[in-house]
Each structure stands twice: as structure tokens, then as C-alpha cells.
Design a protein around this motif. Structure first.
Motif: not given
Length: 539
Positions: A373-387
Motif C-alpha cells: 500500500l505504501g509502495g503504491t502510494a509513493l510510486n504514484q506520488q513520484m510520478h505526479g499523482g498528487g496524493l
């Protein structure tokens, strides 16, 4: 010749401890009234008290938590490791899978749902001082490492030493499940008087307020899920209603007992949580999850000694107080509850099996949880996800914001709401049973009215704290309640070590029986070891 008269049996002696129950219930009710009628004053006093505790005693939380880890490791791999928690012929009451599921649900269920995606995102946005630049890939790595640090070995070591002491004195020494009974090697018969009752009352308060934190987290996250799915606005009033509904459910579950309600709910929790994790792992950034988990785990283990003794004396104290010290205090507030509950379900296991099982199995689950869950959230944030922006508005929104980036958001959100509700019920009903045990002289089967009373009070305290200041007020009071119990924990460890050192020094066979100098097996209590497994083992 006189005819002998048959004496009618008198009423069975009550298991209730009036002093412990009435004092703790009265003080709890006064706290609830304080929060209802003087809400602002409660919030102000809690904030001021917390500031003094962290400023003056943060170092003690850090040092003692690491001491619990070291003690657990030493006991597991010392000559004491083969001592069985019970008679030498006792065998585990629950299967290993059910055992792990129950202690995990009781120990961390709601917290992982709440922080599984949010905490790594918050650490990435504001990493520990001196570790990495905010928002960078290095900050993401550090975020996972510190998430592991806060949720893996340290908290479960605290639970392990508390649960071990209670199981050892309760089952091995034929005592009871009271926290105070474990102090007999230090205090003697004084544990039966006011001093012992004071220890049990402190345990009740730590349990009550520690559980209230989880109930508050669960209510806020369910509220957030309802907002994401159906646009129902987030509000404290709705969170209080959610607490009221789920309180009724967990009281009903608690009344059904450990073998039925709590065990079934815990097994269901683990299955549903595993399905959610597998889905996110498969449809999410699978390769990134595997790579980041491997690297972060190595970094966590390599940095564990330095992390464990960091107090912020040379900078970063505010960050540590808000995160690490808060977590250690939160876990300590949970030790009487989780320790008592784990002891309750661990009869028949050896000390080595107990410590390894209690620390390693849930720690592995926690690491996997944050990796996915944390890895998925960090990956999205690193690619501009704005989480991070979503989490900044409310920590409870982190998991839903992460799931929005994946397919089937509606289905997965419903699953999350159900999971949070189940974790709420399974954790809280275990807490109400433990509170009942503490106020019923350590009875394994506390009376139903007492369980209902504590269940209702737990829900009331959680609601009052949310009304007094939301999540921050809930956290503050948990730390304040944990502070005096920290000293109880330290004394508990000293008492346990003293008692273990008095165990016979003969070699012990793998089944936990003591081999005397002459070579024959002899039980500590003189009983002949059983030749068959305890028939109570469940599947």
C-alpha cells in the motif's frame, strides 16, 4: 441417631473486584463528563500535559522501547526459551494461523488501514531531519524505512514481553490474568492489596484510552470512505454516529467469546485483507513494490540500531516527538490490552515459540502491508499523482486517494470500509473482554454485564475525544494514559526476569518439560507430562 443434614450450597463467590471496577468506572465516567461539559478545557489540559511529558520523558520512551526488544531477543534464545507457558503437557489451544490472525487483528488492524498509505506519503513530504530532501526518491525510501520502524519489531516486542509475563505467571505459575499478579516476585502479597489494585486500574486506563485511539481512527476512515463513494460530508457528528453503531456490534461480538466471535472475525479480517493486498500488488506497480520493499527492508535493518536510540537531542526533536515518541507511547498504552489478549490465546506454547511468533509473524505482515500500500502510494506520488495534497487535508484519505489511481475503485473502497469495520469490531471486542478480565479478578470469562459496560465506555471515550479535538485529542490522551503505565511495563520485565531465574536449571526437552539432574522428566508443578496433545486445539 441423628440424621445428617445436607448443607445447601451457598451462592457462588463473585468474580467481580468491586474496588477495581467501581474506581475505574467512576474515573472513566468523570472523564466522559469532563469532555461533554468542558470540552475546550479538556483539550487545553491534554495538550499542555502532553507537551511536558514529551519534553521531559521522550528519551525514556525511546530507551525503554529498545530495552523491550533486547529483552525479548535474550529470553527467546536463552535457556528459558523452552519453558512452556502452562503445564509441561499443555499444547496450544488455537492453530497457528488463527493465533496469528487474532493477535494481529487485536494489535494493529485499524492502524494499518489508516496509516498504510498515508504515513509513507507524509514521511516523503516531511522526512526525518537530516535524512533526505523532501519529495525526492531518497525521501520515498526513507519513508518506507521509518514506516517499517514504527510498525514492525519494536511494537510487537512490547506486546511480547507484556504478554509473556502474563502468560507465564497465569499459566505456568497457576496465577491469574491480572497485570498485578505478575508483580508477586517483586511485591509479594502486597499485589493482593491497594498497590496491586492500583496497577490493575492503571492497566485499565491505558487499555481504555489506547483502544479509543483505534476507534477514533476507524470512525474517521469510514467517514472518509463514505465521502469518497457517496459524497457524504466528513463531520465529527457522523464519526460519533459510526462509533455508536460499531460499538453495539463489537459488544455483541465480545459477548460471544474468544472461540466464536473474536476468532471468526479475526480470520475473516485476514482473508479479506489478503485479498485487498493481492489485488493492489497485481494491478499496481508490482515491480516497483518488489524493488522498493527489498531496498527499504535492507535499509531498515541496517539502520535499526541508530533509529532505535535517536532522541532528537541534536536536532529533529519535534519530528521525533510527533512520530516515533507518539508511536512508542501508543503501543505502550496498548500493551495491557494486547498483552493480556495474546496471553489469553497462547497457553501451551513455549517462550521461544511465543516470542518468535508474536514478533516475527506480525512484523512480516506489517512490512508487506506497507510495501504494497505504501509502495503504491509513493510510486504514484513520484510520478505526479498528487496524493500528498489529499493526505495533507486528512490522513484518513490516504488509502482512498491511492485506490483511486487503480481500477475498480468503488469495489475496493467498499472492501476497505468493510475491513475497517471488521477490524474495529474485532479489536474493540477483544479490548472489552480484556477490560472485563482486569475488573473480574483476572477471570478468563468475565461476566457479560461487565463486558457490556466496558464496551459502552470505550465507545463513549472515543466519541468524547473526537468531540474535544478530533484526531489530535485522541492521540494526546493516549500518550498521557501510557506514561504511568510505562513504569508498570519496566517493573513487569524486572519481575519476569526474577521469576525465570528461579526456574530449575536442568536441561529442557523440546516439548518444554524440565529434565532433572537424574535424567527423568519432571514438571515444574510435579505433574506427569501429558502424552497426547490438548484436545482443545482448534483447526
Amino acid at each position: 441417631m441423628s440424621t445428617p443434614t445436607t448443607k445447601k450450597p451457598g451462592p457462588a463467590p463473585t468474580r467481580l473486584d468491586p474496588a477495581v471496577l467501581y474506581i475505574s468506572v467512576t474515573l472513566s465516567a468523570l472523564f466522559v463528563a469532563w469532555g461533554v461539559f468542558f470540552t475546550d478545557n479538556l483539550a487545553a489540559v491534554a495538550e499542555a500535559t502532553l507537551g511536558r511529558i514529551i519534553e521531559n520523558f521522550g528519551w525514556l520512551f525511546v530507551l525503554s522501547s529498545s530495552g523491550f526488544v533486547l529483552l525479548a531477543v535474550v529470553l527467546a534464545f536463552s535457556r528459558f526459551g523452552r519453558i512452556r507457558l502452562g503445564k509441561d503437557g499443555d499444547r496450544p489451544e488455537f492453530s497457528t494461523a488463527s493465533w496469528v490472525a487474532m493477535m494481529f487483528s487485536a494489535g494493529m488492524g485499524i492502524g494499518l488501514m489508516f496509516y498504510g498509505a498515508s504515513e509513507p506519503l507524509m514521511h516523503m513530504a516531511s522526512p526525518p531531519p537530516g535524512t533526505a530532501e523532501a519529495g525526492t526518491a531518497d525521501a520515498a525510501r526513507v519513508a518506507l524505512e521509518y514506516s517499517y520502524f514504527h510498525w514492525a519489531i519494536h511494537p510487537w516486542a512490547m506486546y511480547a514481553v507484556a504478554g509473556l509475563a502474563l502468560a507465564y505467571f497465569g499459566f505456568r505459575k497457576s496465577g491469574n490474568s491480572l497485570i498485578s499478579s505478575a508483580f508477586r516476585p517483586l511485591l509479594g502479597d502486597r499485589v493482593d492489596g491497594p498497590l496491586g489494585k492500583s496497577i490493575d486500574i492503571l492497566a485499565i486506563f491505558a487499555t481504555l484510552f489506547g483502544s479509543a485511539v483505534s476507534l477514533g481512527l476507524g470512525a474517521l476512515q469510514i467517514n472518509s470512505g463514505l465521502n469518497e463513494l457517496w459524497g457524504i460530508a466528513n463531520s465529527t457528528a457522523l464519526a460519533v454516529v459510526i462509533i455508536a453503531v460499531l460499538t453495539v456490534l463489537f459488544v455483541v461480538s465480545a459477548l460471544s467469546g474468544v472461540h466464536r466471535g473474536i476468532q471468526w472475525l479475526s480470520n475473516g479480517n485476514m482473508i479479506l485483507a489478503a485479498v485487498l493486498l493481492l489485488f493492489v500488488f497485481v494491478v499496481g506497480p508490482t515491480v516497483f513494490i518488489l524493488n522498493s520493499q527489498t531496498q527499504a527492508l535492507g535499509g531498515y535493518l541496517a539502520s535499526l540500531p541508530e533509529m532505535s536510540f535517536m532522541t532528537g537531542a541534536f536536532g529533529g526533536g519535534e519530528w521525533l516527538s510527533g512520530w516515533t515518541v507518539f508511536y512508542w507511547a501508543w503501543w505502550i498504552s496498548w500493551t495491557p490490552f494486547v498483552g493480556t489478549f495474546i496471553a489469553r490465546i497462547s497457553r501451551g506454547r513455549t517462550i521461544r515459540q511465543f516470542i518468535i511468533g508474536v514478533i516475527i509473524a506480525p512484523s512480516v505482515v506489517s512490512v508487506v502491508w506497507f510495501a504494497i500500500l505504501g509502495g503504491t502510494a509513493l510510486n504514484q506520488q513520484m510520478h505526479g499523482g498528487g496524493l500528498s495534497a489529499a493526505v495533507a487535508e486528512g490522513e484518513e484519505a490516504g488509502l482512498f486517494a491511492t485506490l483511486q489511481t487503480l481500477p475498480w475503485f468503488t469495489i475496493t473502497s467498499v472492501v476497505v470500509i468493510i475491513l475497517v469495520g471488521l477490524f474495529f469490531v474485532s479489536g474493540a471486542d477483544a479490548a472489552s473482554v480484556v477490560l472485563g478480565m482486569l475488573s473480574c479478578r483476572g477471570s478468563m470469562t468475565p461476566t457479560r454485564p461487565v463486558v457490556v459496560l466496558w464496551g459502552a465506555l470505550t465507545g463513549l471515550v472515543a466519541a468524547v475525544l473526537l468531540l474535544a479535538g478530533g484526531l489530535e485529542a485522541v492521540k494526546q490522551v493516549a500518550i498521557i494514559a501510557a506514561f504511568p503505565f510505562l513504569f508498570v511495563m519496566i517493573g513487569l520485565c524486572v519481575s519476569l526476569v526474577k521469576a525465570l531465574r528461579a526456574e530449575p536449571r536442568g536441561e529442557q526437552s523440546p516439548d518444554g518439560a524440565v529434565t532433572a539432574a537424574g535424567g527423568a522428566h519432571s514438571s515444574v508443578n510435579g505433574a506427569r507430562p501429558a502424552e497426547v496433545a490438548d484436545p482443545r486445539i482448534t483447526g
